[in-house]
Enzyme design. Structure first.
Site, PDB file in Angstrom:
ATOM      1  N   HIS A  83      14.308 104.476  44.817  1.00 22.68           N
ATOM      2  CA  HIS A  83      15.241 103.382  44.535  1.00 22.68           C
ATOM      3  C   HIS A  83      16.409 103.872  43.686  1.00 22.68           C
ATOM      4  O   HIS A  83      16.342 104.937  43.069  1.00 22.68           O
ATOM      5  CB  HIS A  83      14.532 102.240  43.795  1.00 22.68           C
ATOM      6  CG  HIS A  83      13.695 101.376  44.692  1.00 22.68           C
ATOM      7  ND1 HIS A  83      12.391 101.674  44.982  1.00 22.68           N
ATOM      8  CD2 HIS A  83      13.983 100.234  45.365  1.00 22.68           C
ATOM      9  CE1 HIS A  83      11.898 100.746  45.792  1.00 22.68           C
ATOM     10  NE2 HIS A  83      12.845  99.863  46.047  1.00 22.68           N
ATOM     11  N   LYS A 103      16.970 100.508  38.672  1.00 25.63           N
ATOM     12  CA  LYS A 103      15.702  99.774  38.809  1.00 25.63           C
ATOM     13  C   LYS A 103      14.844  99.985  37.559  1.00 25.63           C
ATOM     14  O   LYS A 103      14.665 101.110  37.105  1.00 25.63           O
ATOM     15  CB  LYS A 103      14.955 100.223  40.071  1.00 25.63           C
ATOM     16  CG  LYS A 103      13.702  99.399  40.337  1.00 25.63           C
ATOM     17  CD  LYS A 103      13.238  99.532  41.770  1.00 25.63           C
ATOM     18  CE  LYS A 103      11.961  98.751  42.038  1.00 25.63           C
ATOM     19  NZ  LYS A 103      12.126  97.303  41.882  1.00 25.63           N
TER      20      LYS A 103
HETATM   21  N1  LIG Z   1      11.351  90.993  46.858  1.00 23.03           N
HETATM   22  C1  LIG Z   1      12.429  91.645  47.340  1.00 23.03           C
HETATM   23  O1  LIG Z   1      12.672  91.719  48.562  1.00 23.03           O
HETATM   24  C2  LIG Z   1      13.374  92.268  46.362  1.00 23.03           C
HETATM   25  C3  LIG Z   1      13.112  92.184  45.026  1.00 23.03           C
HETATM   26  N2  LIG Z   1      14.015  92.643  44.120  1.00 23.03           N
HETATM   27  C4  LIG Z   1      13.680  92.389  42.716  1.00 23.03           C
HETATM   28  O2  LIG Z   1      14.541  91.370  42.226  1.00 23.03           O
HETATM   29  C5  LIG Z   1      14.790  91.590  40.840  1.00 23.03           C
HETATM   30  C6  LIG Z   1      16.280  91.645  40.586  1.00 23.03           C
HETATM   31  O3  LIG Z   1      16.794  92.792  41.237  1.00 23.03           O
HETATM   32  P1  LIG Z   1      18.358  93.159  41.198  1.00 23.03           P
HETATM   33  O4  LIG Z   1      19.161  92.010  41.700  1.00 23.03           O
HETATM   34  O5  LIG Z   1      18.485  94.473  41.850  1.00 23.03           O
HETATM   35  O6  LIG Z   1      18.564  93.343  39.615  1.00 23.03           O
HETATM   36  P2  LIG Z   1      19.858  93.173  38.725  1.00 23.03           P
HETATM   37  O7  LIG Z   1      19.598  93.974  37.495  1.00 23.03           O
HETATM   38  O8  LIG Z   1      21.087  93.434  39.489  1.00 23.03           O
HETATM   39  O9  LIG Z   1      19.833  91.607  38.337  1.00 23.03           O
HETATM   40  C7  LIG Z   1      18.852  91.085  37.502  1.00 23.03           C
HETATM   41  C8  LIG Z   1      19.145  89.615  37.179  1.00 23.03           C
HETATM   42  O10 LIG Z   1      18.159  89.168  36.233  1.00 23.03           O
HETATM   43  C9  LIG Z   1      18.790  88.795  35.008  1.00 23.03           C
HETATM   44  N3  LIG Z   1      18.000  89.303  33.876  1.00 23.03           N
HETATM   45  C10 LIG Z   1      17.907  90.593  33.469  1.00 23.03           C
HETATM   46  N4  LIG Z   1      17.111  90.680  32.370  1.00 23.03           N
HETATM   47  C11 LIG Z   1      16.695  89.428  32.089  1.00 23.03           C
HETATM   48  C12 LIG Z   1      15.854  88.877  31.094  1.00 23.03           C
HETATM   49  N5  LIG Z   1      15.281  89.617  30.148  1.00 23.03           N
HETATM   50  N6  LIG Z   1      15.619  87.531  31.120  1.00 23.03           N
HETATM   51  C13 LIG Z   1      16.185  86.754  32.052  1.00 23.03           C
HETATM   52  N7  LIG Z   1      17.000  87.220  33.031  1.00 23.03           N
HETATM   53  C14 LIG Z   1      17.251  88.544  33.055  1.00 23.03           C
HETATM   54  C15 LIG Z   1      20.162  89.455  35.049  1.00 23.03           C
HETATM   55  O11 LIG Z   1      21.063  88.707  34.241  1.00 23.03           O
HETATM   56  P3  LIG Z   1      22.512  89.338  33.880  1.00 23.03           P
HETATM   57  O12 LIG Z   1      23.281  89.350  35.150  1.00 23.03           O
HETATM   58  O13 LIG Z   1      23.060  88.354  32.893  1.00 23.03           O
HETATM   59  O14 LIG Z   1      22.219  90.677  33.327  1.00 23.03           O
HETATM   60  C16 LIG Z   1      20.494  89.376  36.535  1.00 23.03           C
HETATM   61  O15 LIG Z   1      20.953  88.082  36.874  1.00 23.03           O
HETATM   62  C17 LIG Z   1      14.029  92.871  40.476  1.00 23.03           C
HETATM   63  O16 LIG Z   1      12.763  92.521  39.963  1.00 23.03           O
HETATM   64  C18 LIG Z   1      13.890  93.579  41.821  1.00 23.03           C
HETATM   65  O17 LIG Z   1      12.826  94.474  41.876  1.00 23.03           O
HETATM   66  C19 LIG Z   1      15.191  93.205  44.491  1.00 23.03           C
HETATM   67  C20 LIG Z   1      15.493  93.350  45.811  1.00 23.03           C
HETATM   68  C21 LIG Z   1      14.597  92.920  46.857  1.00 23.03           C
HETATM   69  O1  LIG Z   2      14.744  96.634  42.775  1.00 18.77           O
HETATM   70  C1  LIG Z   2      15.043  96.768  43.986  1.00 18.77           C
HETATM   71  O2  LIG Z   2      16.166  97.139  44.342  1.00 18.77           O
HETATM   72  C2  LIG Z   2      14.035  96.454  44.992  1.00 18.77           C
HETATM   73  N1  LIG Z   2      12.886  95.970  44.590  1.00 18.77           N
HETATM   74  C3  LIG Z   2      11.799  95.560  45.402  1.00 18.77           C
HETATM   75  C4  LIG Z   2      10.545  96.336  45.057  1.00 18.77           C
HETATM   76  O3  LIG Z   2      10.313  96.580  43.849  1.00 18.77           O
HETATM   77  O4  LIG Z   2       9.771  96.683  45.942  1.00 18.77           O
HETATM   78  C5  LIG Z   2      12.118  95.533  46.879  1.00 18.77           C
HETATM   79  C6  LIG Z   2      13.144  96.528  47.358  1.00 18.77           C
HETATM   80  O5  LIG Z   2      12.520  97.766  47.544  1.00 18.77           O
HETATM   81  C7  LIG Z   2      14.348  96.635  46.439  1.00 18.77           C
END
Ligand SMILES: NC(=O)C1=CN([C@@H]2O[C@H](COP(=O)(O)OP(=O)(O)OC[C@H]3O[C@@H](n4cnc5c(N)ncnc54)[C@H](OP(=O)(O)O)[C@@H]3O)[C@@H](O)[C@H]2O)C=CC1
Ligand SMILES: O=C(O)C1=N[C@H](C(=O)O)C[C@H](O)C1
Length: 236
Positions: free
Chosen positions: A130, A134
């Site tokens: 990743h 992450k």
């Molecule tokens: N299930 C799936 O298919 C996928 C899952 N994911 C998961 O989604 C999540 C977000 O990923 P991604 O968009 O890449 O991450 P980003 O870091 O780009 O965004 C994270 C978001 O969460 C907020 N945030 C961060 N820390 C905190 C905290 N302590 N308390 C509350 N809110 C918080 C951030 O706020 P701010 O913008 O203000 O910093 C931002 O809005 C991760 O857990 C990732 O693994 C990601 C892609 C696919």
């Molecule tokens: O943090 C990401 O970017 C992603 N998180 C998910 C995971 O932890 O598996 C899904 C995807 O791989 C992207």
């Protein structure tokens, strides 16, 4: 439908675009997600989509207890306590949790289950790669594959490997690479004598997760309370 997206980051931002592109109404929380304040919305939300941080799970539970909103959760790095909260949510509303919302990964999980059942004697290791932003390792998707494999074989998980002892039969190596802007790559390697079977998925953008999550939310609204999976959405 009226959707709310919790998370304004790399994935949450794309989900907001997909909701709007699909012609659905997008409503965002009025409070700052980092505060202890409960989630607040000016309109009745039908579906909530969370791609943010584990800290928000308890707030979503409190909101769902009062409002019975359908919830799609994609946040990874969750503890057993968070999963218990998600199970509790499912008493109040329909809920989907998936560590990955792409069609390819959900299908890959079925292929991994089948390969594992046939190749129980072979060694298996999981590699995930990743982007360098992450925070959780191994990825939620790697944990999904590991749980699938552990359903049919007993093994110790070994995170990375170093030292001077041989691999033992009853272990599964788990390897997390972080760097650059990689959207996500997962490979499960089954290794036998003189042959290897690798099952691999590569994501080239976050759009696949965003579109999968919005599809799941549209499917979920109106379903009876309970915990659903992406397999239910895609294959049942
Ligand atoms: N299930 C799936 O298919 C996928 C899952 N994911 C998961 O989604 C999540 C977000 O990923 P991604 O968009 O890449 O991450 P980003 O870091 O780009 O965004 C994270 C978001 O969460 C907020 N945030 C961060 N820390 C905190 C905290 N302590 N308390 C509350 N809110 C918080 C951030 O706020 P701010 O913008 O203000 O910093 C931002 O809005 C991760 O857990 C990732 O693994 C990601 C892609 C696919
Ligand atoms: O943090 C990401 O970017 C992603 N998180 C998910 C995971 O932890 O598996 C899904 C995807 O791989 C992207």
């Amino acid at each position: 439908m009226i959707f709310s997206v919790i998370g304004n980051g790399k994935t949450g931002g794309v989900i907001q675009e997909v909701v709007k592109k699909n012609g659905e109404t997008l409503v965002l929380p009025t409070n700052d997600l980092f505060t202890e304040e409960p989630l607040a919305f000016d309109e009745k939300i039908e579906g909530m989509i969370d791609f943010s941080h584990p800290n928000n799970i308890s707030k979503i539970l409190e909101y769902v207890k009062k409002n019975n909103t359908a919830v799609v959760i994609g946040t990874t790095g969750l503890s057993d306590e968070h999963f218990k909260m998600i199970e509790e949510m499912a008493h109040y509303s329909p809920v989907i949790y998936s560590a990955n919302y792409s069609l390819g990964v959900i299908l890959m999980n079925k292929l991994v289950a089948e390969a594992n059942r046939v190749l129980l004697d072979w060694d298996v290791e999981v590699i995930e790669k990743h982007h360098n932003q992450k925070v959780d390792a191994p990825s939620g998707t790697a944990n999904l594959f590991l749980n699938t494999i552990l359903n049919d074989r007993k093994a110790e998980l070994v995170y990375g490997r170093e030292g001077s002892s041989k691999r033992v039969k009853e272990e599964i190596g788990v390897h997390s690479l972080r760097g650059g802007t990689l959207s996500g790559e997962h490979e499960v390697c089954f290794m036998g004598i003189d042959e290897v079977l690798s099952v691999k998925h590569e994501a080239f953008s976050n759009k696949i997760f965003a579109e999968g999550a919005v599809h799941a939310a549209t499917w979920l609204v109106g379903k009876p309370n309970g915990l659903y999976t992406m397999e239910d959405v895609l294959f049942k």
